[in-house]
Design an enzyme around this catalytic site. Structure first.
Site, PDB file in Angstrom:
ATOM      1  CE  LYS A 190       1.938   2.042  12.686  1.00 48.83           C
ATOM      2  NZ  LYS A 190       0.556   2.363  12.149  1.00 48.83           N
ATOM      3  CD  GLU A 266       7.363   0.858  -2.185  1.00 44.32           C
ATOM      4  OE1 GLU A 266       6.812   1.799  -2.811  1.00 44.32           O
ATOM      5  OE2 GLU A 266       6.747  -0.129  -1.748  1.00 44.32           O
ATOM      6  CB  CYS A 301       3.265   2.632  -4.452  1.00 50.46           C
ATOM      7  SG  CYS A 301       3.998   1.009  -4.183  1.00 50.46           S
ATOM      8  CD  GLU A 400       0.800   7.373  -4.588  1.00 51.95           C
ATOM      9  OE1 GLU A 400       1.147   6.209  -4.871  1.00 51.95           O
ATOM     10  OE2 GLU A 400       1.228   7.982  -3.580  1.00 51.95           O
TER      11      GLU A 400
END
Length: 496
Positions: A190, A266, A301, A400
């Site tokens: 997906k 992750e 990331c 973040e």
């Protein structure tokens, strides 16, 4: 990079005909008729209307993957034969490198040079590496008593659901799909609703390479609908996800509410990049810091979004980073000379700008950037942004951002540097710059991160694992260790 000019890329973009359907059971399937719009962030224009998948499409894809696993040939082929198919797939991706690079650049705003030279190189190497590895794996036969034979085998885990983000749409798909296929699993992929087109082209190439029907399926759709259906599906044995920590929590809940499928995550990062005064080359450290945060528009990331610099060299290093930020060429992703392209979309730009606003409110000093740029193009562009005098407890230092925004924090001694580096819920990656070997070893061990780069950043190859600690996730992509996620360990004890 091939000698393709900006004008030629523009011509190809104008003639581009994107895929639109799901890829289920070896064929393109239009689904139930619903569609969603993919908008190119380079100019705000509609790129494609793509089939929008829901529970029905996920059910069909999982059913195809289950048939292919339970009764199809793929898990029963010799591993070396599976490996040869993966290597053929790598060859096809290499042949179609320009088309795939154009697709990635159009759908998520990555500079075409980076899409071609970095993203496509990575995904080709990934399928080739796991294709080569597939036939070289061995099981175990531990030494036991003379009247018994013990076997420890690794068997494919079954149907794998893989949910991947938009920032490296092919690379991160490859990191999930290649080891899962090498292990003998079947996959339902997906992709992000922002970047479904490259995944559909990957599935086409996989079928042409000889992957049997049902082994690799792609369902487009929104995360709260298609992603949720995949996470809750009782016939999915393993779920592998790369994305935000918040969504990772949802997949753990989906597992608990369904069949307790294994979930590998992750997730996000707020990576520190620690520069000590004895760094072997402060100019190179500054250049690497600037490259690391502005590469891929900061949408990584692992981006070194916190630059921790010893106070004795903080101004020198910060000024060098600011100079590079101001010189960075922001522009059309299809221009081969562009160094920083477009953010993925308007909503994401709004979130990044909100962090920039918070930075000013929390007392940080804006050294450069901080504003939208090139708005006249219709694209989603942000100036490379640098803050210093950042409060370690502020949102700028702790949350973040996932954009081209750097926070600079000064420290006075090594213990303070380590404490600042670890003062985050994340633990994905870190950088360290020092000439002292003992310091490099001691600090690397003290940093709570899955990867620590010393006197470099973002280096490595497929032989080394990648993944995080703390709320940056679990499990590892890349390397032979990735196969552990997609296999079940079985013990067979034979009494002689």
């Amino acid at each position: 990079m091939p000698a393709v000019t900006h004008d030629e890329w523009l011509r190809r973009a104008k003639a581009y005909r994107p895929p639109r359907a799901h890829h289920i059971d070896g064929a393109e399937e239009p689904g139930g008729g619903a569609a969603f719009t993919v908008v190119s962030p380079r100019d705000g224009q509609v790129l494609a209307e793509v089939a929008d998948g829901g529970a029905a499409e996920v059910d069909a894809a999982v059913a195809a993957a289950r048939r292919a696993f339970d009764s199809g040939p793929w898990p029963r082929w010799a591993p070396a034969d599976r490996g040869r198919v993966l290597q053929r797939l790598a060859d096809l991706l290499e042949e179609r490198r320009e088309e795939l690079a154009l697709t990635v650049s159009l759908e998520m705003g990555k500079p075409i040079t980076d899409a071609h030279d970095i993203e496509l190189r990575a995904v080709v190497n990934t399928f080739r590496w796991y294709g080569q590895l597939a036939g070289k794996l061995t099981d175990e036969s531990p030494h036991t008593a003379p009247d018994a034979l013990a076997l420890v085998t690794r068997e494919p885990a079954g149907v794998v659901g893989a949910v991947v983000p938009w920032n490296f749409p092919l690379t991160l798909a490859g990191w999930k799909v290649a080891p899962a296929l090498a292990a003998g699993c079947t996959v339902v992929l997906k992709p992000s609703e922002n970047s479904p087109l490259s995944a559909l082209l990957l599935a086409r190439a996989a079928t042409e390479a000889g992957l049997p029907p049902g082994v690799l399926n792609v369902v487009n759709g929104e995360g709260p609908v298609a992603g949720r259906a995949l996470g809750l599906h009782p016939d999915v044995d393993v779920l592998a996800f790369t994305g935000s920590t918040a969504v990772g929590r949802h997949f753990l809940r989906y597992s608990a509410d369904s069949n307790l499928k294994r979930v590998w995550l992750e997730l996000g990062g707020k990576s520190p990049n620690v520069v000590l005064p004895d760094a072997p080359d402060l100019d190179r450290a500054a250049a690497t810091a600037a490259w690391g945060i502005f590469f891929n528009q900061g949408e990584m990331c692992t981006a070194p979004s916190r630059l921790l610099v010893h106070s004795s060299v903080a101004e020198r290093v910060t000024e060098a980073v600011v100079t590079r930020a101001r010189a960075l060429r922001v522009g059309d992703p299809l221009d081969p000379d562009t160094e920083m392209g477009a953010l993925v979309g308007e909503a994401h730009l709004g979130r990044v700008l909100e962090h920039v606003r918070h930075g000013g409110e929390d007392g940080a000093r804006l050294r450069t950037g901080g504003s939208r740029t090139l708005a006249e193009t219709g694209g989603v562009f942000l100036e490379p942004t640098v803050f210093d005098r950042v409060d370690p407890g502020s949102r700028l230092a702790r949350e973040e951002i996932f954009g081209p925004v750097l926070s600079v924090l000064a420290f006075d001694d090594l213990d303070e540097a380590v404490a600042l580096a670890n003062a985050t819920e994340y633990g994905l990656a870190a950088g360290l710059w020092t000439s002292d070997l003992s310091t490099a070893h001691r600090v690397s061990r003290a940093l709570k991160a899955g990867t620590v780069w010393v006197n470099c950043y973002e280096e490595g190859d497929l032989t080394v694992p990648f993944g995080g600690m703390k709320q940056s996730g679990n499990g590892r992509d890349k390397s032979a260790h990735a196969l552990e996620k997609y296999t079940e360990q079985k013990t067979t004890w034979i009494q002689l």
